[in-house]
Design an enzyme around this catalytic site. Structure first.
Site, short mmCIF file in Angstrom:
data_model
loop_
_atom_site.label_atom_id
_atom_site.label_comp_id
_atom_site.label_asym_id
_atom_site.label_seq_id
_atom_site.Cartn_x
_atom_site.Cartn_y
_atom_site.Cartn_z
N GLU A 1 19.11 -3.87 8.07
CA GLU A 1 19.06 -2.41 7.96
C GLU A 1 20.35 -1.90 7.35
O GLU A 1 21.44 -2.28 7.76
CB GLU A 1 18.93 -1.74 9.34
CG GLU A 1 17.67 -2.01 10.09
CD GLU A 1 17.61 -1.22 11.41
OE1 GLU A 1 18.41 -0.27 11.58
OE2 GLU A 1 16.79 -1.57 12.27
N ARG B 1 13.71 5.12 23.35
CA ARG B 1 13.35 3.74 23.04
C ARG B 1 14.24 2.84 23.89
O ARG B 1 15.19 3.32 24.52
CB ARG B 1 13.53 3.45 21.55
CG ARG B 1 14.96 3.54 21.09
CD ARG B 1 15.11 3.31 19.59
NE ARG B 1 16.45 2.86 19.29
CZ ARG B 1 16.99 2.79 18.06
NH1 ARG B 1 16.27 3.13 17.02
NH2 ARG B 1 18.21 2.37 17.88
N TRP C 1 23.19 9.96 13.40
CA TRP C 1 23.71 9.83 14.77
C TRP C 1 25.22 10.07 14.83
O TRP C 1 25.81 9.96 15.90
CB TRP C 1 23.34 8.47 15.37
CG TRP C 1 23.43 7.33 14.41
CD1 TRP C 1 22.41 6.78 13.70
CD2 TRP C 1 24.61 6.60 14.04
NE1 TRP C 1 22.86 5.75 12.91
CE2 TRP C 1 24.21 5.61 13.11
CE3 TRP C 1 25.96 6.66 14.40
CZ2 TRP C 1 25.11 4.71 12.53
CZ3 TRP C 1 26.85 5.77 13.83
CH2 TRP C 1 26.42 4.82 12.91
N GLU D 1 14.48 10.46 14.35
CA GLU D 1 15.28 10.01 13.21
C GLU D 1 14.84 10.64 11.89
O GLU D 1 15.03 10.04 10.83
CB GLU D 1 15.26 8.47 13.14
CG GLU D 1 15.93 7.87 14.38
CD GLU D 1 16.28 6.41 14.22
OE1 GLU D 1 17.33 6.00 14.79
OE2 GLU D 1 15.52 5.67 13.58
N LYS D 2 14.30 11.82 11.97
CA LYS D 2 13.80 12.43 10.73
C LYS D 2 14.93 12.88 9.82
O LYS D 2 14.69 13.20 8.64
CB LYS D 2 12.84 13.58 11.02
CG LYS D 2 13.40 14.72 11.80
CD LYS D 2 12.28 15.73 12.01
CE LYS D 2 12.69 16.84 12.95
NZ LYS D 2 12.91 16.40 14.33
N PHE D 3 16.16 12.92 10.31
CA PHE D 3 17.28 13.19 9.41
C PHE D 3 18.11 11.94 9.11
O PHE D 3 19.21 12.03 8.58
CB PHE D 3 18.14 14.33 9.97
CG PHE D 3 17.43 15.64 9.94
CD1 PHE D 3 17.14 16.25 8.74
CD2 PHE D 3 17.00 16.24 11.12
CE1 PHE D 3 16.45 17.45 8.69
CE2 PHE D 3 16.31 17.44 11.09
CZ PHE D 3 16.02 18.05 9.88
N HIS D 4 17.57 10.78 9.49
CA HIS D 4 18.11 9.51 9.00
C HIS D 4 17.41 9.26 7.66
O HIS D 4 16.20 9.31 7.57
CB HIS D 4 17.79 8.41 10.01
CG HIS D 4 18.36 7.07 9.63
ND1 HIS D 4 19.32 6.44 10.36
CD2 HIS D 4 18.08 6.26 8.60
CE1 HIS D 4 19.62 5.29 9.79
NE2 HIS D 4 18.87 5.16 8.72
N ASN E 1 14.23 -5.33 18.86
CA ASN E 1 15.07 -4.59 17.92
C ASN E 1 16.38 -4.23 18.59
O ASN E 1 16.39 -3.60 19.65
CB ASN E 1 14.37 -3.28 17.51
CG ASN E 1 15.18 -2.47 16.52
OD1 ASN E 1 15.44 -2.92 15.42
ND2 ASN E 1 15.63 -1.30 16.95
N GLU E 2 17.48 -4.62 17.99
CA GLU E 2 18.81 -4.22 18.48
C GLU E 2 18.89 -4.31 20.00
O GLU E 2 19.11 -3.29 20.69
CB GLU E 2 19.13 -2.80 18.00
CG GLU E 2 19.27 -2.70 16.49
CD GLU E 2 19.69 -1.30 16.01
OE1 GLU E 2 19.58 -0.35 16.79
OE2 GLU E 2 20.12 -1.18 14.85
#
Lengths: 667, 667, 667
Positions: free
Chosen positions: B306, B114, B314, B354-357, B152-153
């Site tokens: 957020e 991204r 991360w 980000e599936k483990f966020h 975003n960011e």
């Protein structure tokens, strides 16, 4: 199909890589004499000879190799002939720059080292096929030739343009449609949806984390693209010598190739093995690689293609092998199924990048301690080898391992960067080794019915058939011990609902996985009778699950650490080594699986191969091993009854005193 | 101008990013039901939807978003709609390679992650404007829409060619002439004089250290170039919805954007905040970011855009939030001025990077502990939120902070690479937090008259107006506490004569700065009543200066460590935390600045917001807090008199028992 | 040939780099006044002035330099004039991109720093020659000019295309034929055989280890290519001013240039020296570099071109010099043969990359402690300098050092990455320094007959003539002490049979080198009377060798650690510092080599230069040194008899009381 037996002909192969291009021909005769003295019966030729064989495009210079093959044959040394394709000549990169790989940053890997080939370059493949064909045609009937060795330690990645094109082709074949690819990759996240195949790239350098399934598929693709290279050359040599086996040498526990898939395409499974002589766990690492290699070979004999007689030269500090260690580790390989004990390399180089990597004949020469030990080992193998060659090792415990899971689990953005697939395999295999249990490896979709116990140190990714296989295994009476963070993702690296597959949760007695609690470097958890490290989990147990151990203190106080539902165990942390050993020994005992001998002292390894019992002592003192019954120790030729004494790095090969000549089953 | 109130309408916003493109539409209905259950009243849509909205150049697919907006509206959930421009579709990079940024080594940042956009690329800006315009036009009148979220960011750097061209344009605007640039950059040193604008480059990879003012200007330029991107999109959406506020989310204490300048262009200041749950200083870090964000918002309400309900993915090791911590830190944000408590993301991804966020609704699903806690928090916010929404926090202490100084000071070739602007801010803010003083942040050129005390942890670079501002502040009766290595350089990073500005030296009682003596990692200095680390200085005091502490032993024996001249203090080392806390508490007391309550136990945070008093307990045991007077605790609805008991991670929101409904001042 | 004397004219030069382009001209007059106050008699001008002198291609702006030269002359300050070619103007890189170097990954080193020139670029060399020629022509007769300084700290590598072409040319000149090159490089290994010169590349990024002889030759080539740059400019200035000496400044113990070869092309050998003021071994490092530089200068006077009056700015933490240290280290240089004590730089920069690198006149200005100390030192040098200028230091011990061996030994793939050539030099030189022995350096092929003892800390590569030289030296009565892993390779980095040259083995009493046993970081070996670290060896001694120490315990138990055959010693490990000091002191005593004084206290350095005896105290307390005889101490002018008291960082320059004016031999 041909097998290793076609090369060994009932012996243990002993020898190594031989690169005589490095020396004037007068040295060759001396080599041949010393090989005979050392009991060498096999050498590998030609591994890096492309530039010598084809000094410019299309040229052929075979004369030197003709003389060499004849010389070896004249001295009774068989030849494993290598295709030279792992080190293209400088002219290839110069004339065809697209044959050079690029890394993920786009930087070229130039010639001047080795393995500088872009696996999917048409030019590389064309030139590689041509030299392979001519080599095969010329030596197919040479009496020295006993085996083909394709390339060397396949390990190149490529993020460049030819790889991108091949990657797209591979993806089309896998997915058929872009919709299927977008779905498998979850490209809706971070707006990565692909609208045309041409938009897809290898996972090159990016601003932040990459798409994990793209990375997983790129690893699958790379393994497959290298396999295509292997198959092309294998098929060429096989066409010329259908009676001779073909191999390519793996690196030990190497991530880059799907070892199950590759092994299926080899007649002989071979491996290069270099434990650190100073590592007190060196022998355990050796046992793991040997068990894995044997399992890749279907349980039958395999080939130790490369080991070092002394130090290697690629560690920060490279330690020699203390007296006796080379012999001990060589016999360990034989005990665990090797029918070939070979080295890189016969004569240590005086020039080039590996001149401080030891050889069987080192810089110290004939008088050197290393060569003296090599000679003694050669004599032993010549004497005892035929008694063991071809025999099988039977493992009652299986460790499940899968490259797909390794590739998926070893990426950025996971709960803990400290969790390492290979370290988990090592920790669990070491525990079994310490418990003296003879162990094999299996793919999670393999038929597991032959095993009394199956352990899963950590398989992050499990396909549906794999899960069904595990469930069926337990249902049919098998004992399963399962480590944490297993069955989390499906074959596309999609997290399964609940964070762990529902069938597995039911099998293991887990109702809810609330959170994974990975541990920091210095952190541990108290589990009552043992301490856990690396990982812990916040779980709710199912109603019918037994809690074998609970967390004490901290945020997980009172929650289950080890669960058991019938014959299925779940271990949600990494127990300290002795605790993991005892846990697995207990489960094995209940499953009726026992070590070859009871009461083995620590540091003594016992393995049965065929009808022989091998004892290997990994310590430097003296130990005495109780061996009920009467034996003959083959290395000494002496009888042994009741106990066997083993000195520093001692080895015993015991034959039951009844002494009937057994017939070993072939592979 | 519109404000956050136009979105909150008197409530606290509760919800998060929602990326339903990841799931089939049947999941959407389940989401809507669970949002209602959890008290969610706001979601952010579309952050990474560009490739979905515009699958190929110029195409538009809005149908799915129409349905989603309607669904949200139907369930009473407002929508913060994002422009999707932080993640361009793959086709943009393929068709317009110049839209991809390059790093300082010249390497491309490819798509597949991204934020792969070159901020100054005309093609990027053109396509970004077009999709923004169509999005704004389509949803301007949708009743669900409550706010715009741009990009975003923002965080991309670019050293490539389009950036070079834009950098030159920016420099021309700043300096007018090359002579002025050469003078500001000190290009006479190392023969870097520029003779033509075209000779100027971004500070790319070089042989040795780079020109520090060039690096400083490049950071200024990058912040401004990204701001141009923001402004272009903001102006487009504002033209369609002048009544709705616009924001873009900052990362916490992020170096890449000049936060004062950017905040001035936002209707709502929002931030993403992810303290490490295992960090015992996590709450202090949260307080710092919250105070800074509130100060960027002019002291009024701000938006926590957020946070994570559980672990992020991360860090090296990603820790879950223990039970209660998510609630505590959410109320901390509200206490410090937040009118929105939102998460990344509503439903945890099953695929992608980000599936483990964690999500509000994690892999464990509805039964998971995390979702259960989210539901309870949602209910509390719904109940108590309207009582606090819109109220202001008044800070009597200001910490000065400036991005320019950060950028100039955080470069190679300084006295010590161990000196870190953000760590200095953290150390001083933590000392104030430990002293229970309510603190804001200010730019050194801001009007400081509202503050009873101003502290400067470390401002390496200070402009002339900033210095005059500080001098005037003290002259008018303010108390100033100034940390070391402050006022060293002017706005061009030119060292001021004497190594520190003469006005500041006079103000603080310093005659001569002989040498800076930075300290090594394990080194400390004895200052009598306390120990200093990180830094020390060899100073001669002015005649009218008081010496509050002296160095003892070593090369600086007897020299002043802490100087004081009237209400102006100078601290030439970093006192150990307790000493810095006591020093600042002492100075505050003398300045008449006091904490909200006296005698607060360690680990309990007390903040007044509007007429409410918040108590937050950051420990796991039980504490009792003395609160003179009679209150009602709003979360429990119970009366509280004399003392308040707080359990593990306990929160109390106290309303004086008089109970008159107060009117909060709006922003 | 001109020499340093032509610049000193019997004084010690005192001054430094002066870069007045950084300041308006009104500052220049102040500088001139303060230089006079500080006793400055020499400045170096123009080091980075290219862009100022030639603001665009072919332009010339000399006016400012004319004025500056006149100003210096008017104040009695001589000028060392630099060619500005180490920092090309931005326009050169822009117009001729091939003048920019590329690193081994192919990445450009852009302008914006310094030293951004590709040494073998024709355009760079053409422009460099042109500006050098015009500079020389213009100032050849200027009365201020006393010396030429070519470029600055030559240190650029280049792996790009112009370097590749030049490398091939250099290789053709070295080897004549490709066969000879292939043989020297051992290219048969890993199939690296070259069939055309065009196939050869600099050793760029590759998949795995590179060819070590290619790497060695590339380092040789790079040193030679830079030397070509130097020679071209030297010859230009020499043609204009045959009476003035020419130098270029080395970095201390710098790997990038063959210091023996380069020094032979300089009239004055100069060096930049920056020991860390906080390093307790700083003075030892200084002594090493000073001894090496003096030895490069043939034992005669040399020039300390750059040191720092206070901190530098390129370490992680940059420490100031405590009071007195600048003086002590300056006198140390003079004691060890320097006739010039100069600094980078006169006035500390306010802008640019080095504004936190100290100057003689720092940010604190005239009142600063540093400038006050500089003034006192200047006065001392003015008073005592003429008494010592031109005198020689006589060393009776030689340390052998060779860049070729450094380059060959410092590569990947060696027995231990922990073995570091420079650290070995440092450890052995420090041991000699601790034993108070006056030491020089020599190339292994130098005539060694003047030395009573020769030590070889570690020379991995030794040519045949070097080995013959060592054998002859011992045969003629010399004492040789030889460290481990010496004489392993020949001039092509080809390992010698036996792993160590047979002549050396015979000389040192070694029959067989079985294995090198390098040690890990925390590992040591017990050698009875001392402990060894870093390395050990498994050796068999020859029949006529004495064993001075044996290994105890471990795998080497009982094997020789230190061998001695007559006057030749072999040390197979790195003894702890005190043990190495004692071993070398013992060998020196037996060789009849003694320190200048007996019974020197620890931390006091004593060196004779000419007829003067220098005492330097590196501690902070007080010591008393016994000096038999009657002296006058020149700094104080006081008589000294029997003992000399030295305070913190004390210096004494003792002249025998007989006081006859000695005539020093010139160089």
């Amino acid at each position: 199909m041909p097998s290793l037996h076609d090369s060994t002909r009932g012996r243990i192969l002993f020898g190594g890589d031989y690169n005589p291009e490095q020396w004037p021909e007068e040295v060759w005769a001396q080599d041949a004499r010393l090989m005979r003295e050392a009991g060498v019966n096999s050498v590998t030729l030609g591994v890096f000879s492309w530039a010598r064989l084809e000094p410019r495009p299309g040229a052929r210079e075979f004369g030197w190799l003709d003389r060499l093959m004849d010389l070896m044959h004249g001295h009774g040394v068989g030849v494993v002939l290598a295709t030279p394709t792992s080190a293209p000549p400088p002219w290839l990169g110069r004339l065809h720059p697209e044959t050079l790989p690029r890394d993920e940053d786009g930087q070229v890997e130039w010639w001047g080292s080795r393995q500088h080939f872009a696996h999917s370059s048409a030019a590389y493949r064309r030139f590689a096929a041509a030299i392979t064909k001519d080599l095969a045609a010329r030596y197919a009937r040479h009496p020295a030739l006993t085996m083909w060795h394709i390339n060397n330690e396949y390990c190149t990645y490529d993020w460049g343009e030819t790889a991108a094109t091949a990657f797209r082709r591979w993806l089309r074949a896998r997915y058929g449609t872009l919709d299927a690819l977008n779905s498998a990759w979850g490209s809706a996240f971070w707006g990565q949806r692909y609208d045309a195949w041409e938009e897809i790239l290898p996972p090159r350098r990016a601003h932040y984390m990459k798409n994990p399934t793209q990375v997983l598929d790129f690893k699958r693709f790379t393994s497959d693209a290298l396999l295509e290279c292997y198959l092309a050359e294998r098929d060429i040599v096989r066409a010329h010598t259908p009676h001779l086996p073909v191999t390519t040498n793996f690196m030990p526990l190497w991530q880059g190739q799907d070892g199950w898939k590759w092994a299926g395409e080899e007649d002989v499974v071979s491996v290069d093995l270099y434990p650190d002589p100073r590592d007190p766990l060196g022998a355990r690492h050796g046992a793991l690689v040997q068990d894995l290699t044997r399992s890749q070979a279907g349980g039958g004999p395999w080939m130790l293609m490369e080991q070092a007689a002394g130090p290697v030269n690629w560690r920060g500090v490279n330690h020699p092998k203390p007296a006796g260690l080379n012999r001990l580790w060589s016999w360990q390989a034989v005990a665990r199924g090797a029918d070939a004990v070979c080295y890189f390399q016969w004569r240590q180089s005086r020039q080039g990048a590996e001149k401080f990597h030891s050889g069987m004949l080192g810089h110290a020469g004939e008088e050197g301690r290393v060569f003296q030990e090599v000679k003694r080992l050669g004599a032993e193998l010549a004497r005892v080898g035929p008694r063991v060659s071809g025999a099988r090792v039977t493992a009652e415990v299986a460790v499940l391992h899968d490259w797909d899971s390794w590739w998926a689990g070893q990426q950025d953005g996971r709960p803990s960067a400290r969790l390492d697939h290979a370290q988990m395999l090592g920790a669990w295999h070491a525990a079994l080794w310490e418990a003296h249990l003879t162990t094999g490896f299996a793919h999670p979709e393999h038929d597991l019915s032959a095993y009394g116990m199956v352990v899963v140190p950590h398989l992050y990714l499990l396909t549906d058939p794999a899960i069904d296989n595990l469930v069926a295994y337990v249902r049919r009476g098998g004992t399963l011990v399962c480590g944490f963070f297993t069955g989390v993702a499906d074959g596309d690296d999609r997290v399964r609902p609940g964070g762990m597959d529902a069938r597995l949760r039911e099998l293991l007695g887990i109702r809810t996985v609330h959170e994974w609690w990975p541990l920091e470097d210095e952190e541990s958890v108290d589990c009552g009778e043992f301490t856990g490290t690396l990982w812990s989990e916040e779980l709710t147990a199912g109603d019918d699950a037994g809690v074998e151990a609970r967390y004490r203190g901290g945020e997980l106080d009172g929650l289950p650490a080890v669960l058991r539902r019938g014959r299925a165990w779940y271990v949600s942390t990494l127990p300290e080594p002795a605790a993991l050993r005892d846990l697995l020994a207990r489960a094995a005992k209940q499953a009726g699986v026992r070590p070859p001998l009871d009461g083995l002292p620590r540091g003594v390894e016992a393995v049965r191969r065929g009808d022989l019992l091998f004892l290997l002592h990994h310590g430097r003192g003296e130990v005495s091993v109780a061996v009920p019954g009467r034996y003959r120790e083959l290395l000494s030729g002496e009888p042994a009854e009741g106990t066997v004494a083993l000195g520093r790095y001692g080895v015993a090969v015991l034959e039951e005193a009844s002494g009937r000549p057994h017939r070993f089953e072939g592979r």
